[in-house]
Each structure stands twice: as C-alpha cells, then as structure tokens.
Design an enzyme around this catalytic site. Structure first.
Site, mmCIF file in Angstrom:
data_model
loop_
_atom_site.group_PDB
_atom_site.id
_atom_site.type_symbol
_atom_site.label_atom_id
_atom_site.label_comp_id
_atom_site.label_asym_id
_atom_site.label_seq_id
_atom_site.Cartn_x
_atom_site.Cartn_y
_atom_site.Cartn_z
ATOM 1 N N LYS A 112 59.083 42.327 -36.096
ATOM 2 C CA LYS A 112 60.032 43.349 -35.656
ATOM 3 C C LYS A 112 61.396 43.218 -36.335
ATOM 4 O O LYS A 112 62.151 44.194 -36.412
ATOM 5 C CB LYS A 112 60.209 43.280 -34.140
ATOM 6 C CG LYS A 112 59.005 43.751 -33.332
ATOM 7 C CD LYS A 112 58.924 45.256 -33.298
ATOM 8 C CE LYS A 112 57.888 45.726 -32.280
ATOM 9 N NZ LYS A 112 57.835 47.194 -32.192
ATOM 10 N N SER A 156 51.339 39.035 -35.894
ATOM 11 C CA SER A 156 52.592 39.794 -35.813
ATOM 12 C C SER A 156 53.704 39.118 -35.031
ATOM 13 O O SER A 156 54.878 39.422 -35.247
ATOM 14 C CB SER A 156 52.322 41.179 -35.221
ATOM 15 O OG SER A 156 51.701 41.059 -33.952
#
Length: 398
Positions: A51, A299
C-alpha cells in the site's frame, strides 16, 4: 484508463522512497505444488505492505501541487502507507479506521504522527465519516483503491516482478477493492500480453467476483483476510480488471490459514490473511497451474499477534502435530501417572490435562481424562493411541 507509461513514471517517482522488494523462487513450494513459484515479498516494505506504493505516488503529486493535509479511511495498511509518507513529505494526515481494526495496525499508524479516528464497524461507515471530515477540515481524501494514482503506484509491483523474472506466465494477486490487481494487470499485460493474471477473493467477501462475473454471492461480516474484506469494489479498478484480468477465484478461511502457516514454516516470512490468499488459491487447485511459472504477491505482513497465535495452533491441529485425546480409566490412585508415562514413552509431549468425573456417561468409578498432546504428525498420533490401548486404556482422538 491508465497505461504502462504512467506506471513507469510512477516507478521513477517512487525510486528511493519504497523498496524494490525481492522476487525469488521458493524451491520448497515449487516442489509441493508442481509449479515454479516466485514470491514477491511486499511484506518487507517499511510499513509491511504494498500500500505504500500507491500512497507515495499520490502524496508526492499532492505535495508538489501545494496540498497541506490529507485524510484516508482504511483498516490498516493503506492507513500506514498514507501516514508514513505524509510524515516524510510534511503533510498533515488524518486516518479514519473502523473500530474492529487490529490494534497493531492502529498503533503503527499513530507512530507515524497521524491523527487516528476510530469510527464505525465497517469500511463504508469509516469512509462516510472520512468524507465528512475532509469537507469540514479542508483535507484531500485519499481513497485506498478507487483512484488512478493509487492503482498506478500499485502497478509498479507488476513492473518489478517482470523485470526480475521475465519468464513468469501467471500472476496470482489478492483482490479487495481492486487497486493492486488493476495496476499489476495493466503493467503485466502491456509488457507480456500472453501472461495470465488471476485475482483471489475470500468466500466471505466476493464483491469484485460478483461484479465481474455478474453473480450475487452473499457477503459475510468478517474475515481473517481483513485487508481484502471489502463490500464495495472500486469503480476505477473494476473497469481495468474487466479488461485485463483473466479470472477471479475464491478461497475460504481455512485455505488462508493453511497458507499463512506454510509461509511461516517454509519461507520464514510472516504474512497477513490478504497476503496469503494467492498461495491459498494455488494450494486449493494446484492442477490448474501445474508446470507453470507462477508469481505470487505477498501483499502484506501486518497481522495481530493473538490472531497469529490462534492460526498457528489451528495449523498444528490440521497437520496432526497437536491432538486432543480422550482416555477412559479407573478413578484410582496411579491411573493418571500410568497414562502420562505411556504418552511420554511414546514420544509425545503433554500440553494440557483435564479430569472429567461429572460430565461423562462412564460408570461412576471411572474417570475421563482429556489430553492435549504435541506429536510429530498423524502417524505419531496413532502410535500414541496404540500404546494406550496396549496399556489397557480405552482411548480415542477427539
């Protein structure tokens, strides 16, 4: 619609501000699955999540345009990315997080000098509150996924993967709001049109799956993969996914738990539920990608320690390394000592012992002993049971 050139420009913008994380083969996972598996370790970013990329790409451009403050809503990883890069760039950051957000993510976000507001039980409730605050305090709202600049920043993950491993023929990517897979698929298809890009969602939150496949599967209330527990897919990512993503598959909670434990044991790397979803999809249907060169994006690695402890214990149970045995014995002195001695001699370690006299259907002169034991696997459990039977005790696994 974004293009490869946009992602290349973002890569230049991010150079030196986020990590070009390793993308390397896991030989053990390759042997287990029958595919050649390459892992992209985005959990090694400073805030432990991809992110950062989208947040940095967006905030750098806002700072250059004279913006003084930003606001975001997030369950954690986007929050940390925005807070960290806002602090670096000298911007005020307000982060609205749902009340269920794991404490580790809340405290980490606060550590970057962000103003954290806990509001609502869902991302949608947090989003509504963030938009109201943005208008009231003249802050720029930074959406976690429904923003082209965010998707462009996330697309640099795909760029790096194909630069490091040009022979990849499949990418498996977790999907929440869709920003990561939208950017990655755009980059990957532009660089290598024949590559297959697969999205993964949880059975509890199949929002993008429903939107793309025109289905109406119900949404749950919570998931171990809270990072992709999104009830409303992003409009911008959805258009890009429809164009570039080949398929979206679903995994359940147990699949994700298994993948978390395997990555911890085999790769010695910690991932959260959303980060383990791609491996969960591969393990659930290995035949689909057997013999192929598959890239998995890990991720994120922000997981609550108590949740991780529970997952590890449940994983040990599934693997047969932690078992609960029920043993019936005469309620006389020495019975428990004989039971524990037999278990010890069989090579198992006792974690817990519970005597049950009242809540049992056994005769009044008997006792039920429940043992939680550490073993080497299912064959070892049977060996312990056989030893108890040979010692004259009725025993079974619960």
């Amino acid at each position: 619609m974004i293009a490869l050139q946009d992602i290349r420009l973002a890569a230049g913008r991010l150079r030196g501000q986020v990590l070009d994380t390793p993308c390397v083969e896991s030989r053990t996972l390759s042997q287990i699955t029958g595919s050649q598996i390459f892992l992209k370790f985005e959990n090694l970013q400073f805030t432990a999540s991809f992110k950062e990329r989208g947040a940095c790409n967006k905030l750098v451009q806002l700072a250059e345009g004279g913006t003084r403050g930003v606001i975001a809503m997030s369950a954690g990883n986007h929050a940390q990315g925005v807070a960290y890069h806002a602090q670096r760039l000298g911007l005020r950051a307000v982060i609205v997080m749902p009340r269920f957000t794991p404490g580790v993510k809340v405290e980490r976000t606060r550590s970057f000098a962000a103003e954290v507001v806990l509001h609502g039980d869902t991302l949608e409730e947090a989003r509504s509150h963030a938009l109201a605050l943005a208008e009231r305090e003249q802050l720029v709202f930074v959406h976690p996924y429904d923003d082209e600049a965010i998707a462009i920043g996330q697309g640099t993950v795909g760029l790096e993967m194909l630069q490091a491993q040009p022979d990849l023929d499949t990418l498996i990517v977790s999907v929440g709001g869709g920003g990561l897979i939208a950017g990655v698929a755009t980059a990957a298809k532009a660089l290598k049109p024949g590559i297959e890009v697969i999205g993964v969602q949880t059975l509890r939150f199949p929002s993008m799956y429903n939107a793309i496949k025109h289905q109406d599967l119900p949404l749950g209330s919570s998931s171990i993969a809270e990072g992709i527990a999104v009830s409303r897919p992003g409009r911008i990512p959805q258009e890009m996914i429809a164009r570039h993503v080949d398929d979206i598959v679903l995994v359940d909670e147990g699949d994700i738990e298994q993948a978390i434990v395997m990555l911890l044991e085999i790769e010695k790397t910690l991932v959260e539920g959303a980060g383990a979803a791609p491996l969960a999809a591969l393990l659930k249907n290995p035949e689909r990608w057997r013999g192929r060169k598959v890239g998995l994006i890990l991720s994120g690695g922000n997981i609550d320690p108590m949740l991780l402890a529970a997952i590890i214990h449940r994983g040990m149970v599934r693997a047969g390394r932690l078992a609960r045995l029920r043993v019936s014995a005469r309620d006389v002195p020495g019975s428990l000592a004989r039971i524990t001695a037999i278990v010890s001699e069989a090579g198992a370690n006792i974690d817990e012992v519970h005597h049950q006299r009242a809540f049992t259907l056994l005769a009044a002169q008997n006792v039920e002993v429940e043992l939680v034991v550490q073993t080497r696997g299912r064959p070892h459990i049977q060996l312990v049971l056989d030893a108890l039977h040979a010692g004259g005790f009725a025993a079974e696994e619960q």
